[in-house]
Design an enzyme around this catalytic site. Structure first.
Site, PDB file in Angstrom:
ATOM      1  N   GLU A 217       0.927  -1.386  -0.064  1.00  0.00           N
ATOM      2  CA  GLU A 217       0.076   0.058   0.391  1.00  0.00           C
ATOM      3  C   GLU A 217       0.872   1.331  -0.088  1.00  0.00           C
ATOM      4  O   GLU A 217       1.683   1.970   0.974  1.00  0.00           O
ATOM      5  CB  GLU A 217      -0.734   0.239   1.140  1.00  0.00           C
ATOM      6  CG  GLU A 217      -1.572  -1.756   1.167  1.00  0.00           C
ATOM      7  CD  GLU A 217      -2.511  -1.246   0.559  1.00  0.00           C
ATOM      8  OE1 GLU A 217      -3.002  -0.196  -1.120  1.00  0.00           O
ATOM      9  OE2 GLU A 217      -3.475  -2.107  -0.064  1.00  0.00           O
ATOM     10  N   CYS A 251      -1.850   9.057   2.575  1.00  0.00           N
ATOM     11  CA  CYS A 251      -1.637   8.890   1.057  1.00  0.00           C
ATOM     12  C   CYS A 251      -2.228   9.439  -0.095  1.00  0.00           C
ATOM     13  O   CYS A 251      -2.227   8.858  -0.932  1.00  0.00           O
ATOM     14  CB  CYS A 251      -1.285   7.447   1.730  1.00  0.00           C
ATOM     15  SG  CYS A 251      -2.604   6.579   1.792  1.00  0.00           S
TER      16      CYS A 251
END
Length: 474
Positions: A217, A251
């Protein structure tokens, strides 16, 4: 071999031995393990907030409760509610001619064994407990390596897990880069890493030595596309909510914005108003989080300095004109960079902070081409009510996920898989997809009582030739 290596391998060995000795846990034990995780978050919520404030210098308490406590409890509850259904064998169709004589096909989801989780500093609890939900629902043991950048949070997690789990169930390894390298090199049955793309490459390389499958991720530059049909006031409010949350250290945070050339000035004004509405004072505002440390603040200030030196206009959104001095709290005001050159660092690096470039366009296809010429982002955001344009953006771009008429929010949908594509990551988790990621989908064929395999044994004759001829056709 370092002491860290020996200790980590010893814990991994004990977890694997316990898994093999006890066998796959049933639903009741999986639910018990999930409930213990929920209990930790409920019982330690104040300590969690205090640890985050300690690590960041200044961090919104309410935002920490929402993102790191509530945002961690929800995936655990979702897994608890659904895991019995997820665990059921999945029926599949046996192929001709076996299906005609009673053969049965199914998939059984087995625990992989021991799952490693390397979690980042920006949301240390959420990005530990979120993957934990899927790993425990799938029946695995778990080893966790939290970030050394947030030492108070990492130490608290170690104490929390030790109070509720035997080390053969869930173990936490804290330490610096040496421990991190040793952890990434362990022979896990699966490894999930959340963090920077540059570090993800090293993690994947280390995991490959033991052929450990990985879920990465990562991040990247998540674009916002503002269509001409968008409500600019509402759009600006939502963009800045996503950009100012955790001071842009997400993110999935909006990394740059495309807006129609004739609407740019109006959007910039709307963005400035949105910041003012969220707080007329920012420097001492407890709802506005600090940049994690001076090194990252210097990096972000460097982006702005380079942009100014190369001719871009930088708009500092500092409603009260406050001084943001360097010190214990590394806060900095949100800033816009108007029409940056694509070679500037602010347009090549993932920003991960309260800096937002604004670029203008004439035609929407220019934006689509721009996005497609670059690494595939973790998120993509489109604002507008033009259904045709929206569908063109969705069908002609590729990103990990998409939110329409908002930013970031798709990550909170537990029934949607979360993950990147290309340099923004590989694999996904959340909800059922997380259960599957941390399970082995084992194919099982139960043969009928008829000896249908007899046709495969020589000597072959006319009957076999006729059967083969029958099946070879368009």
């Amino acid at each position: 071999m370092h002491v860290a290596d020996e200790q980590l391998r010893e814990v991994l060995g004990r977890q694997r031995s316990a898994q093999l000795a006890d066998g796959p846990p049933g639903a009741d034990l999986r639910i018990d393990r999930i409930e213990r995780a929920i209990g930790l978050l409920v019982d330690h919520q104040d300590e969690i907030v205090d640890a985050l404030v300690s690590d960041f210098g200044s961090r919104s308490r309410e935002e920490s409760l929402l993102t790191n406590v509530v945002g961690s409890i929800e995936p655990l509850k979702f897994a608890k509610k659904n895991l019995r259904r997820w665990m059921r064998p999945e029926k599949r169709k046996a192929m001709f001619p076996l299906n005609l004589v009673g053969a049965k096909a199914e998939i059984r989801y087995q625990p992989l064994g021991v799952v490693g989780v390397i979690s980042p500093w920006n949301f240390p609890f959420n990005l530990t407990f979120g993957p934990l939900a899927g790993a425990l629902a799938a029946g695995n043991r778990v080893m966790i390596k939290p970030s050394e950048t947030t030492p108070a949070s990492s130490a608290l997690m170690q104490r929390m897990f030790a109070s509720a789990y035997d080390e053969t169930e869930v173990a936490v390894a804290i330490g610096g880069s040496e421990v991190g390298r040793a952890f990434a090199g362990l022979a896990f049955d699966h490894l999930l890493f959340t963090g920077a793309t540059s570090v993800g490459r090293h993690v994947m390389r280390a995991a490959s030595e033991n052929l450990v499958p990985v879920t990465l991720e990562l991040g990247g530059k998540s674009p916002v596309i503002v269509g001409r049909s968008a409500n600019l006031r509402d759009t600006a409010r939502k963009i800045m909510t996503g950009k100012m949350m955790n001071a842009g250290q997400i993110c999935l945070a909006p990394d740059y914005v495309f807006v129609a050339k004739e609407q740019k000035a109006e959007l910039v004004e709307a963005l400035k108003v949105s910041v003012s509405e969220m707080g007329s004072h920012l420097a001492d505002n407890p709802d506005y989080t600090s940049v994690i440390n001076q090194r990252h603040r210097d990096r972000l200030e460097g982006y702005l300095a380079e942009a100014r030196s190369l001719g871009a206009e930088v708009v500092e959104m500092n409603p009260a004109g406050e001084a943001f001095a360097s010190g214990a709290h590394c806060k900095m005001p949100p800033s816009l960079v108007l029409e940056p050159d694509d070679k500037m660092a602010v347009m090549t690096d993932e920003i991960f902070g309260p800096v937002l470039p604004i670029k203008s366009y004439d035609q929407i296809d220019e934006v689509i081409d721009y996005i497609n010429e670059r690494d595939r982002p973790l998120g993509l955001y489109y604002f507008g009510s033009d259904a045709t344009e929206q569908e063109r953006v969705l069908s002609r771009t590729i990103s990990g996920g998409v939110t329409i008429n908002d930013v970031v929010i798709h990550v909170s949908m537990e029934d949607l898989p979360f993950g990147g594509v290309g340099s923004s990551g590989m694999g996904s988790y959340h909800g059922r997809e997380g259960f599957k990621t941390f399970s082995h989908a084992r194919s099982v064929l139960t043969q009928s009582r008829f000896d249908v395999g007899a046709v495969l044994r020589p000597p072959y004759g006319e009957r076999v030739r006729r059967m083969v001829k029958f099946q070879i056709k368009r």
